[in-house]
Design a protein around this motif. Structure first.
Motif, PDB file in Angstrom:
ATOM      1  N   THR A 309      -8.799   1.547  -6.868  1.00 32.41           N
ATOM      2  CA  THR A 309      -7.766   2.380  -6.263  1.00 32.41           C
ATOM      3  C   THR A 309      -6.466   1.604  -6.103  1.00 32.41           C
ATOM      4  O   THR A 309      -5.382   2.106  -6.436  1.00 32.41           O
ATOM      5  CB  THR A 309      -8.249   2.913  -4.899  1.00 32.41           C
ATOM      6  OG1 THR A 309      -9.452   3.654  -5.082  1.00 32.41           O
ATOM      7  CG2 THR A 309      -7.202   3.800  -4.250  1.00 32.41           C
ATOM      8  N   LEU A 310      -6.557   0.371  -5.602  1.00 29.57           N
ATOM      9  CA  LEU A 310      -5.348  -0.421  -5.416  1.00 29.57           C
ATOM     10  C   LEU A 310      -4.707  -0.780  -6.752  1.00 29.57           C
ATOM     11  O   LEU A 310      -3.493  -0.630  -6.927  1.00 29.57           O
ATOM     12  CB  LEU A 310      -5.667  -1.700  -4.628  1.00 29.57           C
ATOM     13  CG  LEU A 310      -4.469  -2.622  -4.372  1.00 29.57           C
ATOM     14  CD1 LEU A 310      -3.379  -1.905  -3.581  1.00 29.57           C
ATOM     15  CD2 LEU A 310      -4.899  -3.892  -3.654  1.00 29.57           C
ATOM     16  N   TRP A 311      -5.508  -1.259  -7.716  1.00 30.60           N
ATOM     17  CA  TRP A 311      -4.961  -1.599  -9.039  1.00 30.60           C
ATOM     18  C   TRP A 311      -4.273  -0.385  -9.661  1.00 30.60           C
ATOM     19  O   TRP A 311      -3.266  -0.521 -10.333  1.00 30.60           O
ATOM     20  CB  TRP A 311      -6.083  -2.091  -9.945  1.00 30.60           C
ATOM     21  CG  TRP A 311      -6.339  -3.569 -10.037  1.00 30.60           C
ATOM     22  CD1 TRP A 311      -6.315  -4.342 -11.162  1.00 30.60           C
ATOM     23  CD2 TRP A 311      -6.718  -4.463  -8.962  1.00 30.60           C
ATOM     24  NE1 TRP A 311      -6.664  -5.640 -10.857  1.00 30.60           N
ATOM     25  CE2 TRP A 311      -6.902  -5.743  -9.522  1.00 30.60           C
ATOM     26  CE3 TRP A 311      -6.900  -4.292  -7.594  1.00 30.60           C
ATOM     27  CZ2 TRP A 311      -7.273  -6.857  -8.757  1.00 30.60           C
ATOM     28  CZ3 TRP A 311      -7.272  -5.394  -6.821  1.00 30.60           C
ATOM     29  CH2 TRP A 311      -7.447  -6.652  -7.399  1.00 30.60           C
ATOM     30  N   SER A 312      -4.842   0.799  -9.415  1.00 28.68           N
ATOM     31  CA  SER A 312      -4.318   1.997 -10.075  1.00 28.68           C
ATOM     32  C   SER A 312      -3.045   2.512  -9.424  1.00 28.68           C
ATOM     33  O   SER A 312      -2.077   2.825 -10.120  1.00 28.68           O
ATOM     34  CB  SER A 312      -5.388   3.085 -10.101  1.00 28.68           C
ATOM     35  OG  SER A 312      -6.457   2.692 -10.933  1.00 28.68           O
ATOM     36  N   ILE A 313      -3.016   2.596  -8.101  1.00 22.02           N
ATOM     37  CA  ILE A 313      -1.805   3.125  -7.481  1.00 22.02           C
ATOM     38  C   ILE A 313      -0.657   2.129  -7.585  1.00 22.02           C
ATOM     39  O   ILE A 313       0.499   2.512  -7.760  1.00 22.02           O
ATOM     40  CB  ILE A 313      -2.061   3.558  -6.008  1.00 22.02           C
ATOM     41  CG1 ILE A 313      -0.911   4.460  -5.536  1.00 22.02           C
ATOM     42  CG2 ILE A 313      -2.266   2.360  -5.090  1.00 22.02           C
ATOM     43  CD1 ILE A 313      -1.211   5.209  -4.244  1.00 22.02           C
ATOM     44  N   PHE A 314      -0.967   0.834  -7.553  1.00 20.90           N
ATOM     45  CA  PHE A 314       0.060  -0.191  -7.749  1.00 20.90           C
ATOM     46  C   PHE A 314       0.538  -0.240  -9.205  1.00 20.90           C
ATOM     47  O   PHE A 314       1.640  -0.666  -9.491  1.00 20.90           O
ATOM     48  CB  PHE A 314      -0.506  -1.553  -7.331  1.00 20.90           C
ATOM     49  CG  PHE A 314       0.413  -2.708  -7.586  1.00 20.90           C
ATOM     50  CD1 PHE A 314       1.517  -2.927  -6.785  1.00 20.90           C
ATOM     51  CD2 PHE A 314       0.161  -3.595  -8.626  1.00 20.90           C
ATOM     52  CE1 PHE A 314       2.376  -4.002  -7.021  1.00 20.90           C
ATOM     53  CE2 PHE A 314       1.005  -4.669  -8.875  1.00 20.90           C
ATOM     54  CZ  PHE A 314       2.116  -4.879  -8.060  1.00 20.90           C
TER      55      PHE A 314
END
Length: 431
Positions: A309-314
């Motif tokens: 989730t973090l890798w994707s939204i960032f």
């Protein structure tokens, strides 16, 4: 040649051999993972197959390096694949046969290089292609990597230094390389008046790529890169590491929230601050990096959701690190969720909007120009988390779509209240 940014308009997605095979990956493993990507991941946007460090080292066995060992090198000071590990490289063809096979699968091929010129070339005083200069004349004797003995940095002030880098990328272009991960360069201190800093070697690599006749993504490692030189990185590279090597340990994942908070203003087309590889699935096949050898990731399933989730939204590049042929259904589902990958590839304007150490909230805008909200629970216990949408500029009633579940889960009006598992995450698009 394309503009540098045109080569990586979206965050690159692929596989890198380091997390599972360290310095010892071989041809069968490269091709096997490429075939898995072709059959299972290509349709979701995964495309790069990257051979990591020391492909020129015939005795490499794991994640440790054989110090000052003999390397495979041509007469022009250029490292070439070890034939015992990459049999198709015989007769001077290098990686061309492997690259051709991977291209034939509709995928792209990448390699890892170390900054500088081989110490072996310097000690043997071998030639630099197209010049009367030798390796010894361009090496800088105290510009050395602290963790690997293969290379000296080059003295960027002297004749032959740029020609050496040009000769490297000419060779890589002949092989059919599409992606180069340059190491021992992103975390080197930049000194504006110091000609031996990484700044000049990065610029030499950029010029060499631009003149080689082939488009290549340039990725710089290891981190942490300096935010103070973000403009220079954006001008010269497509990816740069924000952190040291990332492994499957919660503390390292938690630290990434701080890293992404520093770097989110610099995310954009062709310029991707890099959270590092995804240590998911079957990793450390050959070694014991931050955990047992030949293990499945130590991250809990909730932590894996948080990572993706973090890798994707960032909008970090996504480089899978595990032996893909051993993926279980869960691991495959993590990296083939079209709605999560769409956020990584096509959303914009991501930013952190709240962080009290336990609750972390990010906001972005989807390709459909809808609000996207990611809620992270960094606590050790399940918690109900409330987000005031009006404070984020989101008013009125919206349909709430859970992107991990790929389904609509109700309506919200000015406030979002969700229950999040320990070390877990939820991400929603609001229609």
């Amino acid at each position: 040649m394309k503009n540098k940014n045109d080569v990586a308009k979206k965050p690159p997605m692929g596989w890198n051999s380091w997390d599972c095979y360290g310095a010892a990956v071989n041809e069968e493993q490269l091709i096997g993972n490429a075939e898995y990507m072709r059959d299972n991941l290509k349709k979701y946007g995964w495309e790069y197959v990257v051979c990591d460090i020391q492909w020129y080292e015939p005795k490499a066995k794991n994640t440790d390096y054989n110090n000052f060992t003999e390397l495979c090198m041509d007469e022009y000071s250029r490292l070439i694949p070890a034939e015992n590990r990459f049999p198709s490289s015989k007769n001077g063809v290098g990686f061309k046969n492997i690259a051709d096979r991977i291209h034939g699968m509709g995928l792209k091929f990448g390699i890892h290089i170390m900054r500088g010129i081989p110490r072996q070339a310097v000690h043997n005083n071998t030639k630099i292609l197209g010049t009367d200069i030798t390796a010894r004349q361009i090496a800088h004797h105290f510009s050395v990597c602290p963790w690997n003995t293969d290379m000296y940095g080059v003295d960027t002030r002297v004749k032959g230094a740029q020609e050496y880098y040009n000769s490297l990328f000419k060779l890589y272009a002949e092989w059919g390389v599409d992606f180069v991960k340059a190491d021992d360069i992103a975390n080197t201190e930049f000194k504006p008046n110091e000609p031996y800093s990484a700044r000049e070697e990065i610029e030499m690599i950029r010029r060499a790529i631009d003149s080689c006749g082939r488009d290549m993504v340039l990725s710089l490692s290891p981190g942490p890169a300096q935010v103070e030189v973000a403009d220079h990185l954006m001008k010269n590279a497509n990816m740069w590491r924000m952190t040291g090597d990332f492994w499957d340990v919660w503390d390292k994942l938690y630290e990434m929230f701080e890293k992404t908070e520093k770097w989110y203003p610099y995310v954009g087309e062709g310029c991707w601050p890099d959270c590092d590889m995804l240590p998911l699935g079957n990793i450390s096949v050959n070694g014991t990096c931050h955990g047992p050898q030949n293990r499945y990731t130590q991250f809990t399933k909730d932590e894996q959701i948080t990572l993706m989730t973090l890798w994707s939204i960032f909008r970090s590049p996504l480089m899978f690190g595990g032996e893909m042929r051993n993926n279980d259904e869960w691991t495959l589902s993590l990296i083939t969720n079209e709605e999560i990958l769409d956020i990584n590839q096509n959303s914009h304007s991501a930013k952190p909007v709240f962080d009290d150490g336990k609750t972390i909230v990010w906001q972005s805008i989807s390709a459909r120009e809808n609000p996207v909200i990611a809620v992270f629970n960094a606590d050790k216990a399940e918690r109900e988390i409330a987000v005031d949408l009006e404070e984020l500029g989101i008013s009125g009633e919206h349909t709430l779509r859970d992107l991990w579940k790929k389904e609509n889960v109700g309506r919200v009006n000015n406030k979002l209240t969700v229950t999040v598992n320990p070390h877990g995450a939820k991400i929603y698009e609001l229609y």
